[in-house]
Write an enzyme that holds these catalytic residues in place. Structure first.
Site, PDB file in Angstrom:
ATOM      1  N   ALA A 296     104.367  82.442  41.178  1.00  0.00           N
ATOM      2  CA  ALA A 296     103.370  82.859  41.813  1.00  0.00           C
ATOM      3  C   ALA A 296     102.145  83.050  40.959  1.00  0.00           C
ATOM      4  O   ALA A 296     101.011  82.734  41.148  1.00  0.00           O
ATOM      5  CB  ALA A 296     103.362  84.055  42.870  1.00  0.00           C
TER       6      ALA A 296
ATOM      7  N   TYR B 222     107.113  84.850  39.098  1.00  0.00           N
ATOM      8  CA  TYR B 222     106.554  84.250  37.908  1.00  0.00           C
ATOM      9  C   TYR B 222     105.726  82.842  38.372  1.00  0.00           C
ATOM     10  O   TYR B 222     104.616  82.640  37.846  1.00  0.00           O
ATOM     11  CB  TYR B 222     107.910  83.794  36.890  1.00  0.00           C
ATOM     12  CG  TYR B 222     107.415  82.929  35.970  1.00  0.00           C
ATOM     13  CD1 TYR B 222     106.735  83.521  34.640  1.00  0.00           C
ATOM     14  CD2 TYR B 222     107.819  81.739  35.678  1.00  0.00           C
ATOM     15  CE1 TYR B 222     106.593  82.945  33.384  1.00  0.00           C
ATOM     16  CE2 TYR B 222     107.808  80.994  34.588  1.00  0.00           C
ATOM     17  CZ  TYR B 222     106.827  81.410  33.524  1.00  0.00           C
ATOM     18  OH  TYR B 222     106.678  80.805  32.345  1.00  0.00           O
TER      19      TYR B 222
HETATM   20  N1  LIG Z   1     109.399  78.809  26.759  1.00  0.00           N
HETATM   21  C1  LIG Z   1     109.340  78.318  27.615  1.00  0.00           C
HETATM   22  O1  LIG Z   1     109.999  77.339  27.910  1.00  0.00           O
HETATM   23  C2  LIG Z   1     107.848  78.372  28.529  1.00  0.00           C
HETATM   24  C3  LIG Z   1     108.035  77.474  29.668  1.00  0.00           C
HETATM   25  C4  LIG Z   1     106.800  77.567  30.533  1.00  0.00           C
HETATM   26  C5  LIG Z   1     105.713  78.646  30.245  1.00  0.00           C
HETATM   27  N2  LIG Z   1     105.970  79.478  29.065  1.00  0.00           N
HETATM   28  C6  LIG Z   1     104.942  80.503  28.924  1.00  0.00           C
HETATM   29  O2  LIG Z   1     104.674  80.450  27.547  1.00  0.00           O
HETATM   30  C7  LIG Z   1     104.472  81.575  27.243  1.00  0.00           C
HETATM   31  C8  LIG Z   1     105.036  82.156  26.059  1.00  0.00           C
HETATM   32  O3  LIG Z   1     106.212  81.826  26.089  1.00  0.00           O
HETATM   33  P1  LIG Z   1     107.395  82.131  25.168  1.00  0.00           P
HETATM   34  O4  LIG Z   1     108.576  81.529  25.499  1.00  0.00           O
HETATM   35  O5  LIG Z   1     106.897  82.084  23.793  1.00  0.00           O
HETATM   36  O6  LIG Z   1     107.581  83.716  25.346  1.00  0.00           O
HETATM   37  P2  LIG Z   1     108.464  84.893  24.497  1.00  0.00           P
HETATM   38  O7  LIG Z   1     109.369  84.138  23.491  1.00  0.00           O
HETATM   39  O8  LIG Z   1     109.504  85.647  25.527  1.00  0.00           O
HETATM   40  O9  LIG Z   1     107.368  85.716  23.895  1.00  0.00           O
HETATM   41  C9  LIG Z   1     106.626  86.354  24.901  1.00  0.00           C
HETATM   42  C10 LIG Z   1     105.479  87.197  24.336  1.00  0.00           C
HETATM   43  O10 LIG Z   1     104.900  87.973  25.122  1.00  0.00           O
HETATM   44  C11 LIG Z   1     104.563  89.323  24.555  1.00  0.00           C
HETATM   45  N3  LIG Z   1     104.748  90.091  25.674  1.00  0.00           N
HETATM   46  C12 LIG Z   1     105.266  90.110  26.606  1.00  0.00           C
HETATM   47  N4  LIG Z   1     105.125  91.022  27.535  1.00  0.00           N
HETATM   48  C13 LIG Z   1     104.015  91.960  27.156  1.00  0.00           C
HETATM   49  C14 LIG Z   1     103.161  93.015  27.294  1.00  0.00           C
HETATM   50  N5  LIG Z   1     103.327  93.550  28.371  1.00  0.00           N
HETATM   51  N6  LIG Z   1     101.915  93.052  26.575  1.00  0.00           N
HETATM   52  C15 LIG Z   1     101.938  92.215  25.344  1.00  0.00           C
HETATM   53  N7  LIG Z   1     102.498  91.425  25.117  1.00  0.00           N
HETATM   54  C16 LIG Z   1     103.546  91.136  25.616  1.00  0.00           C
HETATM   55  C17 LIG Z   1     105.805  89.466  23.471  1.00  0.00           C
HETATM   56  O11 LIG Z   1     105.598  90.443  22.916  1.00  0.00           O
HETATM   57  P3  LIG Z   1     106.763  91.473  22.589  1.00  0.00           P
HETATM   58  O12 LIG Z   1     107.066  91.113  21.147  1.00  0.00           O
HETATM   59  O13 LIG Z   1     106.029  92.635  22.294  1.00  0.00           O
HETATM   60  O14 LIG Z   1     107.858  91.500  23.331  1.00  0.00           O
HETATM   61  C18 LIG Z   1     105.953  88.060  23.113  1.00  0.00           C
HETATM   62  O15 LIG Z   1     105.000  87.995  21.950  1.00  0.00           O
HETATM   63  C19 LIG Z   1     104.715  82.642  28.301  1.00  0.00           C
HETATM   64  O16 LIG Z   1     103.219  82.744  28.987  1.00  0.00           O
HETATM   65  C20 LIG Z   1     105.596  82.017  29.253  1.00  0.00           C
HETATM   66  O17 LIG Z   1     105.307  82.119  30.561  1.00  0.00           O
HETATM   67  C21 LIG Z   1     107.009  79.433  28.438  1.00  0.00           C
END
Ligand SMILES: NC(=O)c1ccc[n+]([C@@H]2O[C@H](COP(=O)([O-])OP(=O)(O)OC[C@H]3O[C@@H](n4cnc5c(N)ncnc54)[C@H](OP(=O)(O)O)[C@@H]3O)[C@@H](O)[C@H]2O)c1
Length: 228
Positions: A137, A135
């Site tokens: 990386a 992640y």
């Molecule tokens: N939450 C945090 O604290 C945090 C911190 C740092 C960075 N981030 C970054 O912020 C972004 C969003 O995070 P989040 O916490 O909102 O994530 P989340 O609640 O886990 O939601 C992830 C989203 O990505 C989609 N997704 C995952 N794999 C996919 C694929 N193969 N093709 C298409 N869509 C896909 C999921 O769709 P499905 O509904 O189909 O599963 C979902 O809509 C990510 O890039 C994460 O790395 C989050």
């Protein structure tokens, strides 16, 4: 205000991973301001599958003004647990698909002399923690392509930035940290709380709609966590 909303309707914003969490919050905010928001579901655009990405871009006209690469996966694995297939899945989803989507948008931006890319990165691209190997990386690489593409696309007035969230109150955070861990983490964050997805969405909205001179940056939104 009405005129602004009508004009915004002509501006297309593509947001990946908008079914929940940060992506949903970004999509909701852009919709509130009248933008044409495109939020492909995973069955329409599976970022882990190169065939699906190629199929999506071949079927859709590229007239996206603001591309928000938000979707990401974070399987918690140490070096001995990781397989070659894991490398490929995490890099394909978090990085390679991002490159493909940007590449698809560039000709339209070159024609319009305007465009915005917002890559949702992570603090784990700047600092590290056990089991965030792949992640972290991919997120470091995302920060680097952000700088590189800001250089390459600057002459077309395409602004490329990354947002690096810390701990945001989403399913992903709750999946990867127990309740007790989150309580401990809160105490380690200078602002003593997690952020809400809307706080990240407001930054993405600013970068996509108001920003005219910030490019190549990774902006940390983490309550001061990485300052210590
Ligand atoms: N939450 C945090 O604290 C945090 C911190 C740092 C960075 N981030 C970054 O912020 C972004 C969003 O995070 P989040 O916490 O909102 O994530 P989340 O609640 O886990 O939601 C992830 C989203 O990505 C989609 N997704 C995952 N794999 C996919 C694929 N193969 N093709 C298409 N869509 C896909 C999921 O769709 P499905 O509904 O189909 O599963 C979902 O809509 C990510 O890039 C994460 O790395 C989050």
């Amino acid at each position: 205000m009405q005129a602004e909303v009508l004009n915004n309707h002509d501006i297309k914003v593509l947001i990946t991973g908008a079914s929940r969490g940060i992506g949903l919050s970004i999509a909701t905010l852009f919709k509130e301001y009248g933008y044409s928001v495109i939020t492909p579901t995973r069955s329409e655009l599976d970022l882990s599958d190169v065939g699906s990405v190629r199929n999506y871009v071949s079927l859709h006209t590229n007239d996206i003004s603001i591309l928000i690469n938000n979707a990401g996966i974070n399987p918690l694995q140490g070096i001995l647990d990781i397989t070659y297939e894991d490398y490929m899945e995490v890099f394909q989803t978090n990085l390679f698909s991002v490159l493909e989507l940007i590449k698809w948008c560039v000709p339209f931006w070159q024609k319009k002399l305007n465009g915005h890319v917002i890559n949702i990165s992570s603090i784990w691209g700047s600092i590290s923690k056990p089991k965030r190997l792949l992640y972290g990386a991919t997120k470091s690489a995302l920060n680097n392509i952000t700088k590189n593409l800001a250089l390459e696309l600057g002459e077309y007035n395409v602004l490329v930035n990354a947002i690096a969230p810390g701990f945001i109150n989403t399913e992903l955070t709750r999946l990867n940290n127990s309740f007790a861990e989150l309580e401990k983490i809160k105490q380690q964050i200078p602002l003593k709380r997690l952020a809400e997805p809307l706080e990240v969405a407001k930054l993405a909205f600013f970068l996509g709609t108001q920003n005219s001179f910030i490019t190549g940056q990774t902006i940390h939104i983490d309550g001061g966590y990485i300052c210590q």
